[in-house]
Motif scaffolding. Structure first.
Motif, PDB file in Angstrom:
ATOM      1  N   ILE A 118       0.789  -6.234   1.563  1.00 18.01           N
ATOM      2  CA  ILE A 118       1.509  -6.978  -0.069  1.00 18.01           C
ATOM      3  C   ILE A 118       0.238  -6.338  -1.094  1.00 18.01           C
ATOM      4  N   PHE A 119      -0.780  -6.779  -0.895  1.00 20.77           N
ATOM      5  CA  PHE A 119      -1.312  -6.228  -1.983  1.00 20.77           C
ATOM      6  C   PHE A 119      -1.610  -4.854  -1.878  1.00 20.77           C
ATOM      7  N   PRO A 120      -1.765  -3.927  -1.128  1.00 28.41           N
ATOM      8  CA  PRO A 120      -1.340  -2.435  -1.713  1.00 28.41           C
ATOM      9  C   PRO A 120      -0.504  -1.858  -1.924  1.00 28.41           C
ATOM     10  N   SER A 121       0.403  -2.764  -1.472  1.00 26.87           N
ATOM     11  CA  SER A 121       1.585  -2.472  -1.845  1.00 26.87           C
ATOM     12  C   SER A 121       1.889  -2.825  -3.743  1.00 26.87           C
ATOM     13  N   LEU A 122       1.503  -3.656  -3.973  1.00 28.18           N
ATOM     14  CA  LEU A 122       1.452  -4.169  -5.109  1.00 28.18           C
ATOM     15  C   LEU A 122       0.781  -3.330  -6.593  1.00 28.18           C
ATOM     16  N   ILE A 123       0.219  -2.691  -5.789  1.00 23.65           N
ATOM     17  CA  ILE A 123      -1.345  -2.186  -6.815  1.00 23.65           C
ATOM     18  C   ILE A 123      -0.373  -0.442  -6.570  1.00 23.65           C
ATOM     19  N   GLU A 124      -0.026  -0.187  -5.770  1.00 18.45           N
ATOM     20  CA  GLU A 124       0.715   1.165  -5.500  1.00 18.45           C
ATOM     21  C   GLU A 124       2.296   1.398  -6.863  1.00 18.45           C
ATOM     22  N   LEU A 125       2.651  -0.130  -6.870  1.00 20.94           N
ATOM     23  CA  LEU A 125       3.512  -0.160  -6.653  1.00 20.94           C
ATOM     24  C   LEU A 125       4.023   0.131  -8.906  1.00 20.94           C
ATOM     25  N   ALA A 126       2.275  -0.673  -8.989  1.00 23.39           N
ATOM     26  CA  ALA A 126       2.174  -0.436 -10.756  1.00 23.39           C
ATOM     27  C   ALA A 126       1.658   0.675 -11.447  1.00 23.39           C
ATOM     28  N   GLY A 127       1.381   1.376 -10.104  1.00 20.93           N
ATOM     29  CA  GLY A 127       0.902   2.859 -10.904  1.00 20.93           C
ATOM     30  C   GLY A 127      -0.300   2.565 -10.896  1.00 20.93           C
ATOM     31  N   LEU A 128      -1.465   2.122  -9.957  1.00 18.45           N
ATOM     32  CA  LEU A 128      -2.798   2.835  -9.604  1.00 18.45           C
ATOM     33  C   LEU A 128      -3.329   2.937  -8.448  1.00 18.45           C
ATOM     34  N   THR A 129      -3.824   3.012  -8.691  1.00 21.17           N
ATOM     35  CA  THR A 129      -4.909   3.789  -7.478  1.00 21.17           C
ATOM     36  C   THR A 129      -5.194   2.683  -6.451  1.00 21.17           C
ATOM     37  N   ILE A 130      -4.696   3.078  -4.563  1.00 18.33           N
ATOM     38  CA  ILE A 130      -5.491   1.589  -4.440  1.00 18.33           C
ATOM     39  C   ILE A 130      -6.335   2.004  -3.314  1.00 18.33           C
ATOM     40  N   PRO A 131      -7.737   1.012  -3.672  1.00 22.86           N
ATOM     41  CA  PRO A 131      -9.046   0.801  -3.234  1.00 22.86           C
ATOM     42  C   PRO A 131      -8.972   1.172  -1.451  1.00 22.86           C
ATOM     43  N   PRO A 132      -9.320   2.533  -1.502  1.00 17.61           N
ATOM     44  CA  PRO A 132      -9.615   2.845  -0.740  1.00 17.61           C
ATOM     45  C   PRO A 132     -10.497   1.994   0.645  1.00 17.61           C
ATOM     46  N   ASP A 133     -11.266   0.412   0.575  1.00 23.56           N
ATOM     47  CA  ASP A 133     -11.460  -0.118   1.821  1.00 23.56           C
ATOM     48  C   ASP A 133     -11.059  -1.389   2.026  1.00 23.56           C
ATOM     49  N   LEU A 134      -9.327  -1.144   1.042  1.00 24.95           N
ATOM     50  CA  LEU A 134      -8.224  -2.075   1.901  1.00 24.95           C
ATOM     51  C   LEU A 134      -7.935  -1.928   3.259  1.00 24.95           C
ATOM     52  N   GLN A 135      -7.903  -3.047   3.562  1.00 25.46           N
ATOM     53  CA  GLN A 135      -7.484  -2.964   5.457  1.00 25.46           C
ATOM     54  C   GLN A 135      -5.935  -2.807   5.182  1.00 25.46           C
ATOM     55  N   GLY A 136      -5.561  -3.286   4.105  1.00 25.35           N
ATOM     56  CA  GLY A 136      -3.944  -3.202   4.803  1.00 25.35           C
ATOM     57  C   GLY A 136      -3.253  -2.109   3.817  1.00 25.35           C
ATOM     58  N   THR A 137      -2.031  -1.284   4.201  1.00 22.81           N
ATOM     59  CA  THR A 137      -1.233  -0.273   3.720  1.00 22.81           C
ATOM     60  C   THR A 137      -0.110  -0.164   3.279  1.00 22.81           C
ATOM     61  N   SER A 138       0.332   0.953   1.617  1.00 26.76           N
ATOM     62  CA  SER A 138       0.957   0.148   0.956  1.00 26.76           C
ATOM     63  C   SER A 138       2.430   0.154   1.977  1.00 26.76           C
TER      64      SER A 138
END
Length: 221
Positions: free
Chosen positions: A76-96
Motif C-alpha cells: 500500500i505505501f509504495p503504491s500511494l507514493i507512486e500515485l502521488a507521482g513521487l519516486t519509490i525509495p529502493p529500500d522498501l519491501q513492498g511493490t506498487s
C-alpha cells in the motif's frame, strides 16, 4: 481536518490538500473478526477510490473493476507514493500495485506471505505460523517460537529467537490447501482438507517448503 498530513513532498505533490487526500481512499479490512493464517483472515478486501486527478493521470477507468492478482499490505505505501507521482525509495519491501490498475494482464505477485502465532496444546508451547499463498496453494509451517506472542521484540531469550526457526526439530506442523477453482465466494470452503501429509502432494510440499524458506525476507539490522 488534515493538518497532520501536511508533511513534506507527499503533501506538496498532492497540491489540492485535504480534498485530494480524502478522495484517494484505500480501505483494507479483514474478512472475519478473528486473526489467523487461513484464507478467511489473510485475504483482505482492498478497495481503492482514486481522486479524479490520479485517475486521469494513470488512465484508470471511472467505472471501476475487480482485480484478482495477489498483493500485500506492505504494497500500500509504495503504491500511494507512486500515485502521488513521487519516486519509490529502493529500500522498501513492498511493490506498487499501480501497474495493475492500468493493465489487467500485469502479473502481480506470484507469492504473498503472512505470519501469525498460536499456542500448541499438544506441545504446551507457543508456535509461529509462517504462511504463503500462491495463485493455487496456501502453504503454512507451524514452528517452535520461544518469544512472547504478544510482544516478541521485547520479550525474547535472544534477538535471533524472534526470527523464523527453520531447523527440522522446530517444525511442529504443516498445512497445504488447494484453491484451484476457488470462486472467492466462500473462502473457507477450500481449506477444510489438509493435503500436506498426502503422498500425492509430497512434491508440492517440498517445493513450497523450499520457496517459503528462500523467499522469507528477514529484518535488516
Amino acid at each position: 481536518h488534515c493538518d497532520w498530513f501536511k508533511h513534506g513532498a507527499i503533501y506538496s505533490s498532492l497540491l489540492s490538500g485535504c480534498y485530494v487526500f480524502y478522495a484517494l481512499i484505500i480501505i483494507g479490512f479483514p474478512s472475519t473478526w478473528y486473526a489467523d493464517n487461513y484464507e478467511d483472515s489473510t485475504r483482505i478486501p482492498l478497495l481503492l477510490k482514486p481522486a479524479n486527478a490520479h485517475r486521469t493521470r494513470w488512465g484508470i477507468s471511472a467505472t471501476g473493476k475487480e482485480i484478482g492478482q495477489l498483493v500485500e499490505e506492505i504494497d500500500i505505501f509504495p503504491s500511494l507514493i507512486e500515485l502521488a507521482g513521487l519516486t519509490i525509495p529502493p529500500d522498501l519491501q513492498g511493490t506498487s500495485w499501480v501497474p495493475l490498475l492500468t493493465d489487467e494482464s500485469a502479473p502481480g505477485k506470484s507469492i504473498v506471505f503472512s505470519q501469525y502465532p498460536h499456542y500448541s496444546d499438544a506441545h504446551k508451547h507457543s508456535v509461529m505460523g509462517y504462511s504463503m499463498r500462491t495463485a493455487q496453494w496456501r502453504y503454512t509451517e507451524w514452528r517452535q517460537f520461544n518469544c512472547s506472542t504478544m510482544n516478541p521484540m521485547s520479550n525474547c531469550p535472544t534477538n535471533t529467537d524472534a526470527l523464523p526457526q527453520w531447523g527440522d526439530s522446530e517444525l511442529w506442523g504443516v498445512e497445504l490447501y488447494d484453491h484451484t477453482g476457488d470462486p472467492s465466494s466462500s473462502w473457507g470452503d477450500y481449506e477444510n482438507v489438509n493435503l500436506a501429509y498426502d503422498q500425492d502432494h509430497a512434491d508440492t510440499v517440498k517445493q513450497l517448503h523450499e520457496t517459503l524458506h528462500s523467499s522469507w525476507v528477514l529484518p535488516q539490522a
